[in-house]
Design an enzyme around this catalytic site. Structure first.
Site, PDB file in Angstrom:
ATOM      1  N   LYS A  84      79.151  52.804  35.915  1.00  0.00           N
ATOM      2  CA  LYS A  84      79.810  51.489  36.032  1.00  0.00           C
ATOM      3  C   LYS A  84      79.461  50.923  37.423  1.00  0.00           C
ATOM      4  CE  LYS A  84      83.117  48.427  36.813  1.00  0.00           C
ATOM      5  NZ  LYS A  84      82.422  47.720  37.916  1.00  0.00           N
ATOM      6  N   GLY A 114      84.075  54.211  46.632  1.00  0.00           N
ATOM      7  CA  GLY A 114      84.708  52.902  46.766  1.00  0.00           C
ATOM      8  C   GLY A 114      85.935  52.996  47.648  1.00  0.00           C
ATOM      9  N   SER A 115      86.880  52.120  47.396  1.00  0.00           N
ATOM     10  CA  SER A 115      88.054  52.025  48.269  1.00  0.00           C
ATOM     11  C   SER A 115      89.113  53.066  47.911  1.00  0.00           C
ATOM     12  CB  SER A 115      88.655  50.629  48.146  1.00  0.00           C
ATOM     13  OG  SER A 115      89.146  50.447  46.841  1.00  0.00           O
ATOM     14  N   THR A 167      91.400  52.026  44.875  1.00  0.00           N
ATOM     15  CA  THR A 167      90.862  52.337  43.535  1.00  0.00           C
ATOM     16  C   THR A 167      90.861  53.854  43.313  1.00  0.00           C
ATOM     17  OG1 THR A 167      89.467  50.374  43.687  1.00  0.00           O
ATOM     18  CG2 THR A 167      88.911  51.950  41.983  1.00  0.00           C
ATOM     19  N   GLY A 168      90.542  54.598  44.342  1.00  0.00           N
ATOM     20  CA  GLY A 168      90.534  56.061  44.229  1.00  0.00           C
ATOM     21  C   GLY A 168      91.876  56.591  43.728  1.00  0.00           C
ATOM     22  N   GLU A 223      84.713  59.476  47.009  1.00  0.00           N
ATOM     23  CA  GLU A 223      84.064  59.217  48.311  1.00  0.00           C
ATOM     24  C   GLU A 223      84.592  57.859  48.749  1.00  0.00           C
ATOM     25  OE1 GLU A 223      82.139  61.617  49.433  1.00  0.00           O
ATOM     26  OE2 GLU A 223      82.126  62.697  47.537  1.00  0.00           O
ATOM     27  N   CYS A 275      79.885  52.579  54.745  1.00  0.00           N
ATOM     28  CA  CYS A 275      81.077  53.432  54.721  1.00  0.00           C
ATOM     29  C   CYS A 275      81.244  54.196  56.030  1.00  0.00           C
ATOM     30  CB  CYS A 275      81.049  54.383  53.537  1.00  0.00           C
ATOM     31  SG  CYS A 275      79.602  55.446  53.504  1.00  0.00           S
ATOM     32  N   GLU A 310      90.381  49.862  57.613  1.00  0.00           N
ATOM     33  CA  GLU A 310      88.967  49.573  57.432  1.00  0.00           C
ATOM     34  C   GLU A 310      88.779  48.074  57.179  1.00  0.00           C
ATOM     35  OE1 GLU A 310      87.129  50.842  53.707  1.00  0.00           O
ATOM     36  OE2 GLU A 310      85.441  51.639  54.839  1.00  0.00           O
TER      37      GLU A 310
HETATM   38  P1  NAD Z   1      86.262  49.108  45.192  1.00  0.00           P
HETATM   39  O1  NAD Z   1      87.156  50.283  45.138  1.00  0.00           O
HETATM   40  O2  NAD Z   1      86.876  47.761  45.159  1.00  0.00           O
HETATM   41  O3  NAD Z   1      85.249  49.134  43.984  1.00  0.00           O
HETATM   42  C1  NAD Z   1      84.405  50.253  43.750  1.00  0.00           C
HETATM   43  C2  NAD Z   1      84.111  50.342  42.282  1.00  0.00           C
HETATM   44  O4  NAD Z   1      85.327  50.610  41.592  1.00  0.00           O
HETATM   45  C3  NAD Z   1      83.534  49.060  41.675  1.00  0.00           C
HETATM   46  O5  NAD Z   1      82.560  49.394  40.722  1.00  0.00           O
HETATM   47  C4  NAD Z   1      84.741  48.458  40.995  1.00  0.00           C
HETATM   48  O6  NAD Z   1      84.427  47.620  39.913  1.00  0.00           O
HETATM   49  C5  NAD Z   1      85.477  49.696  40.522  1.00  0.00           C
HETATM   50  N1  NAD Z   1      86.903  49.486  40.255  1.00  0.00           N
HETATM   51  C6  NAD Z   1      87.725  48.575  40.828  1.00  0.00           C
HETATM   52  N2  NAD Z   1      88.980  48.676  40.296  1.00  0.00           N
HETATM   53  C7  NAD Z   1      88.944  49.680  39.390  1.00  0.00           C
HETATM   54  C8  NAD Z   1      89.903  50.280  38.528  1.00  0.00           C
HETATM   55  N3  NAD Z   1      91.165  49.850  38.476  1.00  0.00           N
HETATM   56  N4  NAD Z   1      89.516  51.312  37.748  1.00  0.00           N
HETATM   57  C9  NAD Z   1      88.243  51.772  37.797  1.00  0.00           C
HETATM   58  N5  NAD Z   1      87.283  51.227  38.578  1.00  0.00           N
HETATM   59  C10 NAD Z   1      87.621  50.198  39.366  1.00  0.00           C
HETATM   60  O7  NAD Z   1      85.343  49.286  46.474  1.00  0.00           O
HETATM   61  P2  NAD Z   1      84.198  48.320  47.006  1.00  0.00           P
HETATM   62  O8  NAD Z   1      84.831  47.143  47.647  1.00  0.00           O
HETATM   63  O9  NAD Z   1      83.183  48.087  45.926  1.00  0.00           O
HETATM   64  O10 NAD Z   1      83.485  49.246  48.085  1.00  0.00           O
HETATM   65  C11 NAD Z   1      83.875  49.287  49.400  1.00  0.00           C
HETATM   66  C12 NAD Z   1      84.578  50.586  49.693  1.00  0.00           C
HETATM   67  O11 NAD Z   1      83.724  51.686  49.364  1.00  0.00           O
HETATM   68  C13 NAD Z   1      84.873  50.751  51.172  1.00  0.00           C
HETATM   69  O12 NAD Z   1      86.157  51.293  51.326  1.00  0.00           O
HETATM   70  C14 NAD Z   1      83.815  51.744  51.631  1.00  0.00           C
HETATM   71  O13 NAD Z   1      84.143  52.455  52.796  1.00  0.00           O
HETATM   72  C15 NAD Z   1      83.703  52.626  50.448  1.00  0.00           C
HETATM   73  N6  NAD Z   1      82.436  53.378  50.474  1.00  0.00           N
HETATM   74  C16 NAD Z   1      82.489  54.740  50.660  1.00  0.00           C
HETATM   75  C17 NAD Z   1      81.304  55.500  50.716  1.00  0.00           C
HETATM   76  C18 NAD Z   1      81.331  56.996  50.905  1.00  0.00           C
HETATM   77  O14 NAD Z   1      80.302  57.639  50.675  1.00  0.00           O
HETATM   78  N7  NAD Z   1      82.439  57.590  51.281  1.00  0.00           N
HETATM   79  C19 NAD Z   1      80.076  54.843  50.562  1.00  0.00           C
HETATM   80  C20 NAD Z   1      80.073  53.452  50.391  1.00  0.00           C
HETATM   81  C21 NAD Z   1      81.262  52.732  50.327  1.00  0.00           C
END
Ligand code: NAD
Length: 494
Positions: free
Chosen positions: A188, A241-242, A245-246, A264, A299, A398
């Site tokens: 996704k 991601g964030s 969401t995690g 992550e 990140c 962040e």
């Molecule tokens: P996000 O959590 O908004 O979205 C990430 C993904 O999750 C997207 O594909 C999104 O569509 C999906 N998503 C959103 N809501 C969801 C739900 N309810 N259920 C399932 N999936 C859902 O994050 P973002 O804004 O795309 O990315 C930025 C974040 O990612 C920052 O916090 C950044 O630090 C982090 N990040 C971490 C790493 C790492 O390796 N640790 C690497 C890159 C980015």
């Protein structure tokens, strides 16, 4: 790299896009679409399918069917390895096309994207291709009357949810080790950066990946991402991601089949300059790059700069000078040092953080404004705040944008205390000539990666592991294979 080739690719029309389910390119089952918007100029790039929960169920079913049928999971390892190397070959062949497509979608400056996106994705596929026929089971040291065989098996169906900042690199960090272990995958992509991953999927099929082994469903996180996380037939979930969401994904796992859920997440990484840094100008230049490249949408960005009091004013002044002279602009220009912010939503969040820092008492040393509005795109000045203290919002949350907070410290003990005083633990940097101090800091700072006298650049051979609320798993390296395999014991009476 040739600017005219980039310009030609940057002006090429982008076809209407399809998802990948069971080896076929399909529209959303209800025909709905959403637009991929370029942050370069705010214009529509292409319509994308707005996948539904039913589409996600179909993708998971296709992945399950392919896994059980065995076209990939039971393929001879040497053959699997050849296909994965072929994927890497094709990524390299189409590197510029993939990089430009991704830049048009998410705004990363091309000079960074070419290495970080196709360059890194190809290296990742090659690394895990080489693991396919080298990861083995074991024989346990049992009583001689029995034979204890430890098999390492594929988990089955892997669900992967990725963000928009480096879609190809992070997508490859999930897809390649999962495929290497023989799994089928449902991916996704993020809403604002799907294009290069859809092209990568096409490349995987061209390289000979069997149908249904890699499925991609585009659309909203709350719809298709959530459906993937709740699916009873997904064996493992891997997410970048964030934190917000995690948390939802952990709840989804608990509410469904308790699938392992590897996260992550974000960071607020401390980059610490001591007054015995071997080369202060190099440290300052690297610290600027650590927060301003890709407009801070990294990140591991060094978003908290901790500077020893005796050199604090000098560092703030030189860093602000560098920030204010960085070339921000069209990310397809090879001379651009910081491209566009990925979306209007992210830009608004960055500007809100600037307002909060000002009202919280931080001193704006440079930047803080949206720029280049006439382009229609989303650009922001590299921004430096001085006189930041550890309790300020800017030191705790962040931003994920080009906004740096500079914090003063007196001695090593205070540097460690400040470095560890957030909920995050993703990355850190230490600049010192003292070898003993360097090792003490590596041990004391709670982070998955601690850079010493450099910042950024670890390659695929080493893990990226979030400590504290930056995550619970590891991407990259041989250790990532653990997530995508499970152990089985055969206990045989002789
Ligand atoms: P996000 O959590 O908004 O979205 C990430 C993904 O999750 C997207 O594909 C999104 O569509 C999906 N998503 C959103 N809501 C969801 C739900 N309810 N259920 C399932 N999936 C859902 O994050 P973002 O804004 O795309 O990315 C930025 C974040 O990612 C920052 O916090 C950044 O630090 C982090 N990040 C971490 C790493 C790492 O390796 N640790 C690497 C890159 C980015």
């Amino acid at each position: 790299m040739d600017q005219s080739a980039i310009d030609a690719l940057g002006a090429a029309p982008i076809a209407s896009q399809s998802m990948w389910i069971g080896g076929r390119q399909v529209a959303a089952s209800d025909g709905e679409t959403f637009d991929a918007i370029s942050p370069i100029d705010g214009q529509v790039l292409a319509p994308l399918p707005a996948g539904t929960a039913d589409d996600m169920r179909a993708a998971v079913a296709a992945a399950r069917q392919s896994f059980e049928a065995g076209a990939w999971s039971n393929m001879a390892p040497a053959a699997r390895k050849r296909i994965m190397h072929r994927i890497a070959d094709l990524i390299e062949k189409h590197a510029l096309e993939l990089a430009v497509l991704g830049v048009r979608d998410n705004g990363t400056e091309i000079s960074m994207a070419i290495k970080a996106e196709p360059g890194s994705a190809a290296a990742t596929f090659r690394f895990y291709a080489e693991c396919v026929d080298k990861v083995m089971g074991d024989i346990a040291p049992t009583d001689p009357s029995v034979l204890g065989l430890i098999h390492r098996e594929a988990v089955g169906v892997v669900g992967a949810i990725v963000p928009w900042n480096f879609p190809l690199m992070i997508g490859a960090w999930k897809i390649a080790p999962a495929l290497a272990m023989g799994n089928s995958v449902v991916l996704k992509p993020a809403e604002v950066a799907s294009l290069s991953l859809l092209r990568l999927t096409e490349i995987c099929h061209e390289a000979g990946l069997p149908e249904g082994v890699l499925n991609v469903v585009t659309g909203k996180g709350a719809v298709v991402g959530s459906a993937l996380a709740h699916d009873m037939d997904v064996d493992v979930l891997t997410f970048t991601g964030s934190g917000a969401t995690g948390r939802r994904l952990l709840e989804a796992s608990a509410a469904s089949n308790m699938k392992p859920c590897y996260l992550e997440l974000g960071g607020k990484s401390p980059n610490i300059i001591f007054d015995d840094a071997p080369n202060l100008d190099k440290a300052i230049a690297a610290s600027a790059a650590a927060i301003f490249r890709n407009s801070g949408q990294v990140c591991v960005a060094g978003s908290r700069l901790l500077v020893q009091a005796s050199i604090y004013d000098e560092v703030v002044e030189k860093l602000s000078q560098q920030a204010s002279t960085m070339k921000v602009g069209n990310p397809l220009d090879l001379t651009t040092q910081a491209g566009a912010v990925s979306s209007d939503v992210q830009l608004a969040q960055n500007l809100a953080h600037v307002e909060a820092a000002l009202s919280g008492g931080a001193r704006l040393a440079t930047g803080g404004q949206r720029i280049l509005q006439n382009s229609g795109g989303y650009y922001m000045q590299p921004t430096v705040f001085a006189d930041v203290t550890g309790d300020m919002k800017l030191a705790q949350e962040e931003v994920f944008g080009p906004v740096l907070g500079v914090i003063r410290f007196e001695d090593e003990a205070e540097a460690v205390r400040l470095a560890n005083a957030t909920v995050y633990g993703l990355a850190a940097g230490v600049w010192t000539s003292d070898l003993g101090r360097a090792h003490r800091m590596v041990k004391a700072v709670k982070a998955g990666v601690v850079h010493v006298n450099t910042y950024g650049g670890p390659d695929i051979t080493v893990p990226l592991s979030g400590h504290k609320q930056s995550g619970n798993g590891s991407d990259k390296s041989i250790y990532a294979l653990e997530k995508f395999s499970k152990l089985k014991t055969a206990w045989i009476q002789l």
